[in-house]
Design an enzyme around this catalytic site. Structure first.
Site: not given
Ligand code: GLU
Length: 451
Positions: A130, A170
Site C-alpha cells: 500500500k 484508493d
Molecule cells: N485500494 C483497493 C483495495 O483496498 C484496490 C487495490 C488494487 O486494486 O490494487 O483493495
C-alpha cells in the site's frame, strides 16, 4: 520444543505494540488477525517455530520519501510519500495508493497488512502493499493534482514494476490520478508495462474495475444471505461514503432489489427514505466526480431527503449495512445501535471501517458480518484480472469479467465457510477470512525457509 511455546497472544501483542509505538491502526489490524490465528496455529508447531505471524506482521520494507511540488501561486509545497511493501510470498506486491491528509505510516502499514490477506483470498497471485501521501486533493486545481502525481511518481518509479509491485487507486486516487502517474512512469522509464492498475480503457485498463469493489461487497452480502435462504430483495440498506465504492455498492443493491437509503461524506449523511434510485445514484457520481460537490447538496436536488450534519448513518434503521467510507467509521456504540435496530448483515466495502469493539459486538450478536479483507476484495481481484489481460495483450468482455468477479466473490465466501463455520448455523466470517488468507501466505513462506 520451540522457544516460542511460551509466547501467548498477550505476549505477542505486547511485542507488536512495543515495536510499533504510535501506530494504533497497525496494531489494531494485527490484533484482529492475531485473535484468530493464535487459536488456529495452537497445534501447528511449524507455524510457531518459523515465526510466521511475527514475520507477516513486519513489513518487508517501508519506503518513505519527500514529494515537492509547486502550487498555482508558485509556492513550494512539501508532502511525505510512502510505499509499504508488506509481503510478496505469493506474488508481486499489490495494493492501492491513498492521497488523504490522514495518511501516515501507521495507516499505510495497516492497509498493506490487510491487503496481504485480502489478495491471498482472491486466489490470484498477488502479494500485499500500500502507498500514498498526506497530500489533500480537496480544493486543489487539476494542474496541481497533475504536478503532485508526477512528483510522487518521480520517486516511486524506482520501487515498483510489473513483477515487483503494482499500485492502483484508493481514497483520493481514481482514474485521473492513475493516468498522471502512469504517464510519468512511462516518461521516466520509456516502458509501457503493467505497473499500475485502474488504468483508463484506452491504455490497458479493464472493464468493470471502477464498479468492482462496491459490486463485490454486495455480491458477498448476497452470498451470506443465501446461506440463510434470504436475498436482498426488499431489504433496506444503510451505506456510508459517497465515492467510488459507496455509489457502486448502492447501484448493486438496487440491481438486486434492495433499497439503499443513505450515503455520507466527512461532513454528514443524507437520508432518503424513498430509497436511492439508479438515476439518483448517477447524479451523486457526477456531483462527486466532476463537480467535486458535497453530499449535502443531494437534499436540494431530491425532495424528501434530509441532511444530518456531523453524523454517521448508523442510527438509521436497516436490514443491512455497508460501511464504504474509511477506517474506524463504525464504533462499538454504532454496532450496538445497528444490532438493536434489527440489522442482520454488515459487509465492509471500506478497509477496517469497524473498530475492534464493533467487530466484537457483531460477533457476539452472531449477525452476518463480512470483514473488508473478504468483502471488498472484488476491487483488487479485478486489478489482478487487469494484470492478466495486459500480460496476454487482450481485453475480456464485460460479461466475462462480471462472471469472473461473481465467481471470485463466491470463492472467497466458500473459503470463509471452510474456516469460519462455528456450528449452530453461525459463520464467523472474520475468523474464516483471517485463517484462509493466512494459511495461503504462511504455507508459501514455509516453502521459502527463513528469508
Ligand atoms: N485500494 C483497493 C483495495 O483496498 C484496490 C487495490 C488494487 O486494486 O490494487 O483493495
Amino acid at each position: 520444543m520451540a522457544i516460542t511455546d511460551h509466547v501467548d497472544f498477550n505476549g505477542f501483542m505486547e511485542g507488536v505494540k512495543r515495536r510499533n509505538p504510535h501506530q494504533p491502526e497497525f496494531v489494531q489490524a494485527v490484533q484482529e488477525v492475531a485473535e484468530d490465528i493464535f487459536a488456529f496455529i495452537q497445534d501447528k508447531e511449524e507455524y510457531h517455530e518459523q515465526q510466521i505471524l511475527r514475520r507477516i506482521a513486519e513489513p518487508d520494507r517501508v519506503v518513505s520519501f519527500r514529494v515537492c511540488w509547486e502550487d498555482d501561486n508558485g509556492n513550494i509545497r512539501v508532502q511525505r510519500g510512502y510505499r509499504v511493501q508488506n509481503n510478496n510470498a505469493i506474488g508481486p506486491y499489490k495494493g492501492g495508493i491513498r492521497f488523504h491528509p490522514s495518511v501516515n505510516e501507521s495507516v499505510l502499514k495497516f492497509l498493506a497488512f490487510e491487503q496481504t490477506f485480502k489478495n491471498a483470498l482472491t486466489g490470484l497471485p498477488m502479494g500485499g502493499g500500500k502507498g500514498g501521501s498526506n497530500f489533500n486533493p480537496k480544493g486543489k486545481s487539476v494542474r496541481e493534482i497533475m504536478r503532485f502525481c508526477q512528483s510522487f511518481m518521480t520517486e516511486l518509479y524506482r520501487h515498483i514494476g510489473a513483477d515487483v509491485d503494482v499500485p492502483a487507486g484508493d481514497i483520493g486516487v481514481g482514474g485521473r490520478e492513475i493516468g498522471y502517474m502512469f504517464g510519468q512512469y512511462k516518461r521516466i522509464t520509456n516502458q509501457f508495462t503493467v505497473v499500475l492498475t485502474g488504468k483508463g480503457l484506452e491504455y490497458g485498463g479493464s472493464l468493470i474495475r471502477p464498479e468492482a469493489t462496491g459490486y463485490g461487497a454486495v455480491y458477498f452480502l448476497a452470498n451470506m444471505l443465501a446461506v440463510k435462504d434470504m436475498t436482498l430483495e426488499g431489504k433496506t440498506a444503510v451505506i456510508s461514503g459517497s465515492g467510488n465504492v459507496a455509489t457502486h455498492a448502492a447501484e448493486k443493491v438496487v440491481h438486486l432489489g434492495g433499497k439503499p437509503v443513505t450515503l455520507s461524506d466527512s461532513a454528514g449523511f443524507i437520508h432518503d427514505p424513498e430509497g436511492l434510485t439508479l438515476e439518483k445514484i448517477d447524479w451523486v457520481k457526477k456531483h462527486k466526480t466532476y463537480r467535486r460537490g458535497r453530499i449535502a447538496d443531494y437534499c436540494d436536488e431530491f425532495k424528501g431527503a434530509t441532511y444530518h450534519e456531523g453524523k454517521t448513518p448508523w442510527g438509521v434503521a436497516c436490514d443491512v449495512a455497508l460501511p464504504c467510507a474509511t477506517q474506524n467509521e463504525l464504533l462499538g456504540d454504532d454496532a450496538r445501535t445497528l444490532v438493536a435496530n434489527g440489522c442482520i448483515g454488515v459487509s465492509e466495502g471500506a478497509n477496517m471501517p469497524t473498530n475492534l469493539e464493533g467487530v466484537h459486538v457483531f460477533k457476539d450478536a452472531r449477525i452476518l458480518f463480512a470483514p473488508g479483507k473478504a468483502a471488498n476484495a472484488g476491487g483488487v481481484a479485478v486489478s489482478g484480472l487487469e494484470m492478466s489481460q495486459n500480460s496476454e495483450r487482450r481485453s475480456w468482455s464485460e460479461t466475462e469479467l462480471q462472471q469472473m468477479l461473481k465467481d471470485i466473490m463466491s470463492g472467497i465466501h466458500s473459503n470463509c465457510l471452510t474456516y469460519g463455520e462455528m456450528g449452530g448455523g453461525y459463520v464467523d466470517y472474520v475468523k474464516g477470512a483471517n485463517i484462509a488468507g493466512f494459511k495461503k501466505v504462511a504455507d508459501a513462506m514455509l516453502a521459502f525457509g527463513v528469508v
